[in-house]
Design a protein around this motif. Structure first.
Motif, PDB file in Angstrom:
ATOM      1  N   ALA A  46       0.832  -1.205   0.000  1.00 32.79           N
ATOM      2  CA  ALA A  46       0.000   0.000   0.000  1.00 32.79           C
ATOM      3  C   ALA A  46       0.867   1.256   0.000  1.00 32.79           C
ATOM      4  O   ALA A  46       0.601   2.204  -0.737  1.00 32.79           O
ATOM      5  N   ARG A  47       1.901   1.257   0.821  1.00 36.33           N
ATOM      6  CA  ARG A  47       2.786   2.435   0.890  1.00 36.33           C
ATOM      7  C   ARG A  47       3.529   2.627  -0.426  1.00 36.33           C
ATOM      8  O   ARG A  47       3.648   3.744  -0.926  1.00 36.33           O
ATOM      9  N   GLN A  48       4.006   1.533  -1.010  1.00 36.28           N
ATOM     10  CA  GLN A  48       4.734   1.638  -2.276  1.00 36.28           C
ATOM     11  C   GLN A  48       3.822   2.099  -3.400  1.00 36.28           C
ATOM     12  O   GLN A  48       4.208   2.932  -4.222  1.00 36.28           O
ATOM     13  N   LYS A  49       2.591   1.583  -3.445  1.00 38.37           N
ATOM     14  CA  LYS A  49       1.647   2.007  -4.484  1.00 38.37           C
ATOM     15  C   LYS A  49       1.295   3.484  -4.340  1.00 38.37           C
ATOM     16  O   LYS A  49       1.049   4.166  -5.323  1.00 38.37           O
ATOM     17  N   SER A  50       1.250   3.954  -3.105  1.00 39.34           N
ATOM     18  CA  SER A  50       0.899   5.355  -2.878  1.00 39.34           C
ATOM     19  C   SER A  50       2.069   6.295  -3.149  1.00 39.34           C
ATOM     20  O   SER A  50       1.885   7.506  -3.180  1.00 39.34           O
ATOM     21  N   LYS A  51       3.259   5.717  -3.302  1.00 39.95           N
ATOM     22  CA  LYS A  51       4.479   6.495  -3.577  1.00 39.95           C
ATOM     23  C   LYS A  51       4.749   7.512  -2.467  1.00 39.95           C
ATOM     24  O   LYS A  51       5.118   8.653  -2.716  1.00 39.95           O
ATOM     25  N   SER A  53       6.630   8.224   1.425  1.00 43.90           N
ATOM     26  CA  SER A  53       7.668   7.783   2.361  1.00 43.90           C
ATOM     27  C   SER A  53       6.988   7.189   3.587  1.00 43.90           C
ATOM     28  O   SER A  53       5.779   7.352   3.782  1.00 43.90           O
ATOM     29  N   GLN A  54       7.768   6.526   4.410  1.00 42.59           N
ATOM     30  CA  GLN A  54       7.198   5.991   5.648  1.00 42.59           C
ATOM     31  C   GLN A  54       6.628   7.117   6.495  1.00 42.59           C
ATOM     32  O   GLN A  54       5.553   6.967   7.083  1.00 42.59           O
ATOM     33  N   ARG A  55       7.318   8.229   6.596  1.00 43.44           N
ATOM     34  CA  ARG A  55       6.856   9.381   7.377  1.00 43.44           C
ATOM     35  C   ARG A  55       5.511   9.880   6.848  1.00 43.44           C
ATOM     36  O   ARG A  55       4.567  10.088   7.593  1.00 43.44           O
ATOM     37  N   GLN A  56       5.400  10.076   5.536  1.00 40.52           N
ATOM     38  CA  GLN A  56       4.170  10.583   4.944  1.00 40.52           C
ATOM     39  C   GLN A  56       3.010   9.601   5.147  1.00 40.52           C
ATOM     40  O   GLN A  56       1.898  10.002   5.503  1.00 40.52           O
ATOM     41  N   PHE A  57       3.282   8.319   4.908  1.00 40.53           N
ATOM     42  CA  PHE A  57       2.248   7.297   5.040  1.00 40.53           C
ATOM     43  C   PHE A  57       1.788   7.194   6.502  1.00 40.53           C
ATOM     44  O   PHE A  57       0.589   7.117   6.779  1.00 40.53           O
ATOM     45  N   ALA A  58       2.723   7.215   7.416  1.00 40.04           N
ATOM     46  CA  ALA A  58       2.398   7.147   8.840  1.00 40.04           C
ATOM     47  C   ALA A  58       1.553   8.357   9.250  1.00 40.04           C
ATOM     48  O   ALA A  58       0.575   8.206  10.001  1.00 40.04           O
ATOM     49  N   ASP A  59       1.907   9.538   8.760  1.00 40.00           N
ATOM     50  CA  ASP A  59       1.137  10.740   9.091  1.00 40.00           C
ATOM     51  C   ASP A  59      -0.307  10.627   8.608  1.00 40.00           C
ATOM     52  O   ASP A  59      -1.239  10.994   9.325  1.00 40.00           O
ATOM     53  N   ILE A  60      -0.505  10.115   7.392  1.00 38.39           N
ATOM     54  CA  ILE A  60      -1.853   9.960   6.854  1.00 38.39           C
ATOM     55  C   ILE A  60      -2.662   8.970   7.691  1.00 38.39           C
ATOM     56  O   ILE A  60      -3.834   9.182   7.971  1.00 38.39           O
ATOM     57  N   LEU A  61      -2.001   7.881   8.118  1.00 36.26           N
ATOM     58  CA  LEU A  61      -2.688   6.871   8.921  1.00 36.26           C
ATOM     59  C   LEU A  61      -2.835   7.287  10.379  1.00 36.26           C
ATOM     60  O   LEU A  61      -3.561   6.646  11.142  1.00 36.26           O
ATOM     61  N   GLY A  62      -2.132   8.351  10.783  1.00 35.14           N
ATOM     62  CA  GLY A  62      -2.225   8.835  12.154  1.00 35.14           C
ATOM     63  C   GLY A  62      -1.454   7.982  13.146  1.00 35.14           C
ATOM     64  O   GLY A  62      -1.870   7.836  14.290  1.00 35.14           O
ATOM     65  N   LYS A  87      -6.382  -1.026   2.821  1.00 30.81           N
ATOM     66  CA  LYS A  87      -7.075  -1.680   1.705  1.00 30.81           C
ATOM     67  C   LYS A  87      -7.408  -0.668   0.610  1.00 30.81           C
ATOM     68  O   LYS A  87      -7.269  -0.944  -0.577  1.00 30.81           O
ATOM     69  N   LEU A  88      -7.881   0.519   1.030  1.00 32.97           N
ATOM     70  CA  LEU A  88      -8.190   1.563   0.048  1.00 32.97           C
ATOM     71  C   LEU A  88      -6.941   2.010  -0.692  1.00 32.97           C
ATOM     72  O   LEU A  88      -6.980   2.256  -1.903  1.00 32.97           O
ATOM     73  N   PHE A  89      -5.818   2.135   0.023  1.00 32.52           N
ATOM     74  CA  PHE A  89      -4.565   2.521  -0.629  1.00 32.52           C
ATOM     75  C   PHE A  89      -4.150   1.488  -1.667  1.00 32.52           C
ATOM     76  O   PHE A  89      -3.609   1.822  -2.714  1.00 32.52           O
ATOM     77  N   PHE A  95      -6.751   8.108  -5.302  1.00 31.95           N
ATOM     78  CA  PHE A  95      -8.010   8.592  -4.727  1.00 31.95           C
ATOM     79  C   PHE A  95      -7.837   8.902  -3.245  1.00 31.95           C
ATOM     80  O   PHE A  95      -8.268   9.957  -2.770  1.00 31.95           O
ATOM     81  N   VAL A  96      -7.214   7.991  -2.513  1.00 29.52           N
ATOM     82  CA  VAL A  96      -7.052   8.170  -1.067  1.00 29.52           C
ATOM     83  C   VAL A  96      -6.150   9.369  -0.784  1.00 29.52           C
ATOM     84  O   VAL A  96      -6.455  10.179   0.088  1.00 29.52           O
ATOM     85  N   ARG A  97      -5.068   9.477  -1.556  1.00 25.82           N
ATOM     86  CA  ARG A  97      -4.163  10.618  -1.351  1.00 25.82           C
ATOM     87  C   ARG A  97      -4.880  11.932  -1.558  1.00 25.82           C
ATOM     88  O   ARG A  97      -4.748  12.876  -0.798  1.00 25.82           O
ATOM     89  N   GLU A  98      -5.685  12.006  -2.642  1.00 28.25           N
ATOM     90  CA  GLU A  98      -6.427  13.239  -2.936  1.00 28.25           C
ATOM     91  C   GLU A  98      -7.505  13.515  -1.886  1.00 28.25           C
ATOM     92  O   GLU A  98      -7.688  14.650  -1.468  1.00 28.25           O
ATOM     93  N   ALA A  99      -8.199  12.465  -1.460  1.00 25.66           N
ATOM     94  CA  ALA A  99      -9.283  12.638  -0.495  1.00 25.66           C
ATOM     95  C   ALA A  99      -8.779  13.075   0.872  1.00 25.66           C
ATOM     96  O   ALA A  99      -9.454  13.806   1.586  1.00 25.66           O
ATOM     97  N   LEU A 100      -7.575  12.629   1.242  1.00 25.15           N
ATOM     98  CA  LEU A 100      -7.054  12.939   2.561  1.00 25.15           C
ATOM     99  C   LEU A 100      -6.061  14.105   2.563  1.00 25.15           C
ATOM    100  O   LEU A 100      -5.556  14.453   3.621  1.00 25.15           O
ATOM    101  N   ALA A 101      -5.814  14.676   1.422  1.00 30.74           N
ATOM    102  CA  ALA A 101      -4.841  15.790   1.349  1.00 30.74           C
ATOM    103  C   ALA A 101      -5.413  17.067   1.892  1.00 30.74           C
ATOM    104  O   ALA A 101      -6.550  17.307   2.006  1.00 30.74           O
TER     105      ALA A 101
END
Length: 101
Positions: A46-51, A53-62, A87-89, A95-101
């Protein structure tokens, strides 16, 4: 990237049509179905598909980066809410990146 190649080669061996037919048979037989549990490879995928970093992905997931790392290594399991986002990622990362940005 080697990890992503491993996942893609594993999925290339799957027979999706047979899996779908089996799921339909299970539904018609009214038997309990299998549930999909997020694995450490799914978290990394999921993190790789979203392109991200671990920091960015962790921040989005809280969560903290350490928590994300423990999920990716299989030491800990994500919460149900985090599993849903993961799962959404996997299905539609843009879509998830745009929706949560």
């Amino acid at each position: 990237m080697n990890h992503l190649n491993d996942i893609e080669s594993r999925d290339a061996k799957r027979d999706i049509a047979a899996e779908l037919l089996m799921a339909v048979d299970e539904m018609l037989a009214n038997t309990p179905t299998k549930t999909h549990t997020i694995t450490q490879t799914d978290v990394a995928l999921a993190r790789q598909k979203s392109k991200l970093s671990q920091r960015q992905f962790a921040d989005i997931l809280g969560v903290s980066v350490r928590t994300l790392e423990s999920w990716e290594q299989g030491v800990r399991k994500p919460s149900k809410a985090a599993q849903s986002l993961i799962k959404l990622f996997i299905k539609n990362p843009s879509f998830v990146r745009e929706a949560l940005a």
